[in-house]
Design a protein around this motif. Structure first.
Motif, mmCIF file in Angstrom:
data_model
loop_
_atom_site.group_PDB
_atom_site.id
_atom_site.type_symbol
_atom_site.label_atom_id
_atom_site.label_comp_id
_atom_site.label_asym_id
_atom_site.label_seq_id
_atom_site.Cartn_x
_atom_site.Cartn_y
_atom_site.Cartn_z
ATOM 1 N N ASN A 1 -18.141 40.489 66.042
ATOM 2 C CA ASN A 1 -16.949 39.820 66.573
ATOM 3 C C ASN A 1 -16.853 38.343 66.214
ATOM 4 O OD1 ASN A 1 -16.506 42.298 67.772
ATOM 5 N ND2 ASN A 1 -17.034 41.626 69.835
ATOM 6 N N ILE A 2 -17.979 37.734 65.846
ATOM 7 C CA ILE A 2 -17.958 36.298 65.567
ATOM 8 C C ILE A 2 -18.397 35.986 64.136
ATOM 9 C CG2 ILE A 2 -18.862 34.032 66.258
ATOM 10 C CD1 ILE A 2 -19.310 35.171 69.054
ATOM 11 N N ILE A 3 -19.600 36.424 63.754
ATOM 12 C CA ILE A 3 -20.161 36.026 62.466
ATOM 13 C C ILE A 3 -19.397 36.624 61.282
ATOM 14 C CG2 ILE A 3 -22.198 36.049 60.995
ATOM 15 C CD1 ILE A 3 -22.513 34.221 63.371
ATOM 16 N N VAL A 4 -19.260 37.957 61.254
ATOM 17 C CA VAL A 4 -18.597 38.592 60.109
ATOM 18 C C VAL A 4 -17.147 38.123 59.969
ATOM 19 C CG1 VAL A 4 -17.838 40.787 59.119
ATOM 20 C CG2 VAL A 4 -20.142 40.588 60.084
ATOM 21 N N PRO A 5 -16.349 38.121 61.049
ATOM 22 C CA PRO A 5 -14.986 37.586 60.915
ATOM 23 C C PRO A 5 -14.985 36.120 60.474
ATOM 24 C CG PRO A 5 -15.171 38.864 62.930
ATOM 25 C CD PRO A 5 -16.567 38.696 62.398
ATOM 26 N N GLY A 6 -15.950 35.342 60.960
ATOM 27 C CA GLY A 6 -16.026 33.941 60.582
ATOM 28 C C GLY A 6 -16.343 33.758 59.108
ATOM 29 N N LEU A 7 -17.176 34.632 58.567
ATOM 30 C CA LEU A 7 -17.476 34.572 57.138
ATOM 31 C C LEU A 7 -16.234 34.885 56.308
ATOM 32 C CD1 LEU A 7 -20.977 36.339 57.026
ATOM 33 C CD2 LEU A 7 -20.498 33.896 56.796
ATOM 34 N N LYS A 8 -15.488 35.880 56.754
ATOM 35 C CA LYS A 8 -14.265 36.249 56.017
ATOM 36 C C LYS A 8 -13.236 35.127 56.062
ATOM 37 C CE LYS A 8 -14.848 41.246 56.519
ATOM 38 N NZ LYS A 8 -14.308 42.521 57.049
ATOM 39 N N GLU A 9 -13.160 34.452 57.196
ATOM 40 C CA GLU A 9 -12.250 33.309 57.302
ATOM 41 C C GLU A 9 -12.634 32.203 56.332
ATOM 42 O OE1 GLU A 9 -12.371 32.012 61.325
ATOM 43 O OE2 GLU A 9 -11.335 33.789 62.124
ATOM 44 N N ARG A 10 -13.890 32.149 55.972
ATOM 45 C CA ARG A 10 -14.382 31.136 55.036
ATOM 46 C C ARG A 10 -14.398 31.641 53.600
ATOM 47 N NH1 ARG A 10 -16.046 30.337 59.960
ATOM 48 N NH2 ARG A 10 -16.557 28.243 60.727
ATOM 49 N N GLY A 11 -13.768 32.765 53.371
ATOM 50 C CA GLY A 11 -13.634 33.300 52.023
ATOM 51 C C GLY A 11 -14.841 34.069 51.527
ATOM 52 N N ILE A 12 -15.755 34.427 52.432
ATOM 53 C CA ILE A 12 -16.945 35.196 52.045
ATOM 54 C C ILE A 12 -16.733 36.645 52.464
ATOM 55 C CG2 ILE A 12 -19.450 35.426 52.307
ATOM 56 C CD1 ILE A 12 -19.509 32.453 53.110
ATOM 57 N N ASP A 13 -16.370 37.498 51.528
ATOM 58 C CA ASP A 13 -16.096 38.893 51.855
ATOM 59 C C ASP A 13 -17.154 39.848 51.308
ATOM 60 O OD1 ASP A 13 -15.486 38.679 49.187
ATOM 61 O OD2 ASP A 13 -13.343 39.075 49.432
ATOM 62 N N GLN A 14 -18.136 39.307 50.589
ATOM 63 C CA GLN A 14 -19.252 40.140 50.125
ATOM 64 C C GLN A 14 -20.396 40.010 51.144
ATOM 65 O OE1 GLN A 14 -19.867 40.200 45.682
ATOM 66 N NE2 GLN A 14 -18.617 38.337 45.797
ATOM 67 N N VAL A 15 -20.314 40.850 52.161
ATOM 68 C CA VAL A 15 -21.251 40.767 53.275
ATOM 69 C C VAL A 15 -21.895 42.134 53.504
ATOM 70 C CG1 VAL A 15 -21.534 40.238 55.728
ATOM 71 C CG2 VAL A 15 -19.838 38.973 54.359
ATOM 72 N N GLN A 16 -23.201 42.172 53.503
ATOM 73 C CA GLN A 16 -23.958 43.392 53.806
ATOM 74 C C GLN A 16 -24.476 43.284 55.241
ATOM 75 O OE1 GLN A 16 -28.023 43.738 52.391
ATOM 76 N NE2 GLN A 16 -27.653 45.849 51.693
ATOM 77 N N VAL A 17 -24.128 44.251 56.082
ATOM 78 C CA VAL A 17 -24.570 44.241 57.478
ATOM 79 C C VAL A 17 -25.433 45.470 57.733
ATOM 80 C CG1 VAL A 17 -23.867 44.235 59.893
ATOM 81 C CG2 VAL A 17 -22.484 43.023 58.190
ATOM 82 N N GLN A 18 -26.659 45.245 58.185
ATOM 83 C CA GLN A 18 -27.559 46.345 58.525
ATOM 84 C C GLN A 18 -28.042 46.151 59.971
ATOM 85 O OE1 GLN A 18 -30.127 48.021 55.201
ATOM 86 N NE2 GLN A 18 -30.157 45.865 54.656
ATOM 87 N N ALA A 19 -27.584 47.032 60.858
ATOM 88 C CA ALA A 19 -28.027 47.010 62.258
ATOM 89 C C ALA A 19 -29.159 48.021 62.416
ATOM 90 C CB ALA A 19 -26.859 47.354 63.173
ATOM 91 N N TYR A 20 -30.191 47.656 63.143
ATOM 92 C CA TYR A 20 -31.336 48.544 63.349
ATOM 93 C C TYR A 20 -31.608 48.678 64.847
ATOM 94 C CZ TYR A 20 -33.866 44.163 64.073
ATOM 95 O OH TYR A 20 -34.275 42.947 64.540
ATOM 96 N N ASP A 21 -32.338 49.710 65.226
ATOM 97 C CA ASP A 21 -32.628 49.973 66.631
ATOM 98 C C ASP A 21 -33.715 49.045 67.167
ATOM 99 O OD1 ASP A 21 -30.775 52.017 66.725
ATOM 100 O OD2 ASP A 21 -32.243 53.569 66.170
ATOM 101 N N PHE A 22 -33.566 48.667 68.414
ATOM 102 C CA PHE A 22 -34.556 47.829 69.084
ATOM 103 C C PHE A 22 -35.929 48.508 69.080
ATOM 104 C CE2 PHE A 22 -36.809 47.122 73.171
ATOM 105 C CZ PHE A 22 -37.203 45.812 72.948
ATOM 106 N N GLY A 23 -36.966 47.733 68.815
ATOM 107 C CA GLY A 23 -38.323 48.250 68.814
ATOM 108 C C GLY A 23 -38.842 48.617 67.439
ATOM 109 N N ARG A 24 -37.994 48.530 66.440
ATOM 110 C CA ARG A 24 -38.430 48.867 65.088
ATOM 111 C C ARG A 24 -39.341 47.763 64.548
ATOM 112 N NH1 ARG A 24 -34.603 51.189 60.270
ATOM 113 N NH2 ARG A 24 -36.111 51.061 58.583
ATOM 114 N N ASN A 25 -40.397 48.129 63.826
ATOM 115 C CA ASN A 25 -41.268 47.115 63.224
ATOM 116 C C ASN A 25 -41.547 47.366 61.745
ATOM 117 O OD1 ASN A 25 -43.090 49.261 63.311
ATOM 118 N ND2 ASN A 25 -44.115 48.495 65.155
ATOM 119 N N GLU A 26 -40.946 48.384 61.192
ATOM 120 C CA GLU A 26 -41.101 48.692 59.776
ATOM 121 C C GLU A 26 -39.741 48.508 59.088
ATOM 122 O OE1 GLU A 26 -41.919 48.971 56.393
ATOM 123 O OE2 GLU A 26 -43.732 49.454 57.558
ATOM 124 N N PHE A 27 -39.699 47.614 58.082
ATOM 125 C CA PHE A 27 -38.415 47.240 57.483
ATOM 126 C C PHE A 27 -38.414 47.360 55.954
ATOM 127 C CE2 PHE A 27 -38.453 45.201 61.599
ATOM 128 C CZ PHE A 27 -37.143 45.352 62.055
#
Length: 379
Positions: free
Chosen positions: A184-210
């Motif tokens: 709601n804040i970061i990704v829309p804010g990036l687009k407002e600044r002309g940055i539309d090449q954004v990779q978003v990866q959400a992971y589950d809480f408690g994960r320790n292997e990446f």
């Protein structure tokens, strides 16, 4: 002889009467000013989030030890371990309500959310230890002395603009407050600044292997990476990204919890990583912060986490409000009014609440150099 006995009996009677009078009389003005304030604390003291609850506990206890005087109120904290479980949090709250505390303290997420409505309905001043951007909106009784995701995004945006980033990769723990910040804040804010090449990866809480997510970041080829999570997760991220040479000097910036992860990571792993941090952490040479840190190390034989300082300030704020209330048995509304009127200097900076009950802590970007965090001056 009889007369002497009568005199002795009269003297004993007078003495007994005097002792009864002393025992029955009210407290002295000094004793009245040192009223006891009961504070119910419902926090994870064990488990994966225990480091946060323990830091709150130690910071508050340190304040109680340090701030003493004739008129200083006595803060009596009822420390209870919710073990990071919402059901346990609710059970703890119900028991604590029986003691009619003056102030309530809870954390972290989602433990606070399990009881937030009930504490609001009770009308108690409620210090919440969570990062949510707008947790206090429409909550007249909530207060927060911790850093939050409300004040973090502008620091990200400023750094991204300074780096002239065009491709941004975001790795964040999937919880309601982080979804709110990034979606709601970061990704829309990036687009407002002309940055539309954004990779978003959400992971589950408690994960320790990446390693698998690190491979996806490598394939995307970002020129800037944002890392979000708790201590153990950030440690796992850095240790997955480093072997792939994905962390370079200036291309990686992390959330506040990197300050806690730094206690685990080595200097080589941290080198060049940026972090959004309170100014009192990046510039510890200020006389107040320097003395406080030295005294904390002497007391606990370890360096304080940033949460220790925010908790110390929370206890200081409660003491200050109690003094201004003049030792009376104040209502919850009187407590709230006194707490919201706070205007003083603390370890973390100026202590005063905004309209939503949040401290607006001064932040800046710090960078790790040789294992130490210093201000990133962009030179």
């Amino acid at each position: 002889m009889v007369k002497r006995k009568q005199i002795l009996g009269l003297a004993i009677t007078i003495m007994v009467a005097f002792l009864v009078l002393i025992s029955c009389k009210g407290p002295t003005p000094s004793e009245q000013s040192q009223q006891t304030v009961l504070i119910a604390a419902n926090l994870p003291l064990t488990g994966p989030l225990g480091t946060y609850g323990l830091s709150v506990k130690e910071g508050a206890e340190f304040a109680i030890e340090k701030i003493k005087g004739v008129n200083t109120p006595k803060l009596n904290f009822d420390w209870q371990d919710n073990q990071g479980a919402p059901k346990t949090t609710l059970s703890v709250m119900q028991k604590q309500f029986l003691a009619n505390p003056a102030v309530y303290v809870s954390g972290v997420k989602p433990q606070t959310m399990a009881i937030n409505d009930q504490v609001t309905a009770k009308g108690l001043p409620h210090f919440v230890w969570i990062f949510d951007p707008v947790i206090n909106k429409d909550r007249s009784n909530n207060l927060r002395t911790w850093v939050s995701y409300k004040i973090e995004p502008p620091v990200y945006f400023s750094y991204i603009e300074r780096q002239k980033a065009k491709r941004v990769s975001i790795l964040y723990v999937q919880l309601p407050h982080t979804v709110e910040e990034f979606e709601n804040i970061i990704v829309p804010g990036l687009k407002e600044r002309g940055i539309d090449q954004v990779q978003v990866q959400a992971y589950d809480f408690g994960r320790n292997e990446f390693r698998d997510l690190a491979q996806k970041i490598k394939k995307f080829g970002p020129d800037l990476i944002i890392l979000n999570g708790f201590q153990t997760e950030l440690v796992g991220m850095v240790r997955a990204l480093r072997p792939l040479s994905l962390i370079t000097d200036g291309n990686t910036i992390a959330t506040y919890d990197m300050l806690d992860a730094a206690k685990v990571l080595g200097p080589d792993e941290l080198e060049g990583v940026r972090v959004v941090a309170p100014v009192f952490v990046t510039r510890p040479e200020s006389p107040t912060a320097k003395q406080w840190t030295s005294e904390f190390v002497q007391r606990y034989n370890k360096k304080p986490l940033y949460t220790h300082a925010f908790s110390y300030d929370m206890a200081t704020i409660i003491m200050d409000a109690a003094e201004r209330l003049g030792g009376k048995n104040a209502t919850s509304q009187e407590w709230l009014t006194a707490l919201r009127a706070t205007n003083m200097q603390g370890i973390t900076g100026p202590l005063s609440f905004d309209f939503d009950g949040d401290l607006i802590t001064p932040l800046e970007v710090g960078v790790y150099r040789n294992g130490n965090l210093v201000p990133d001056l962009g030179l």
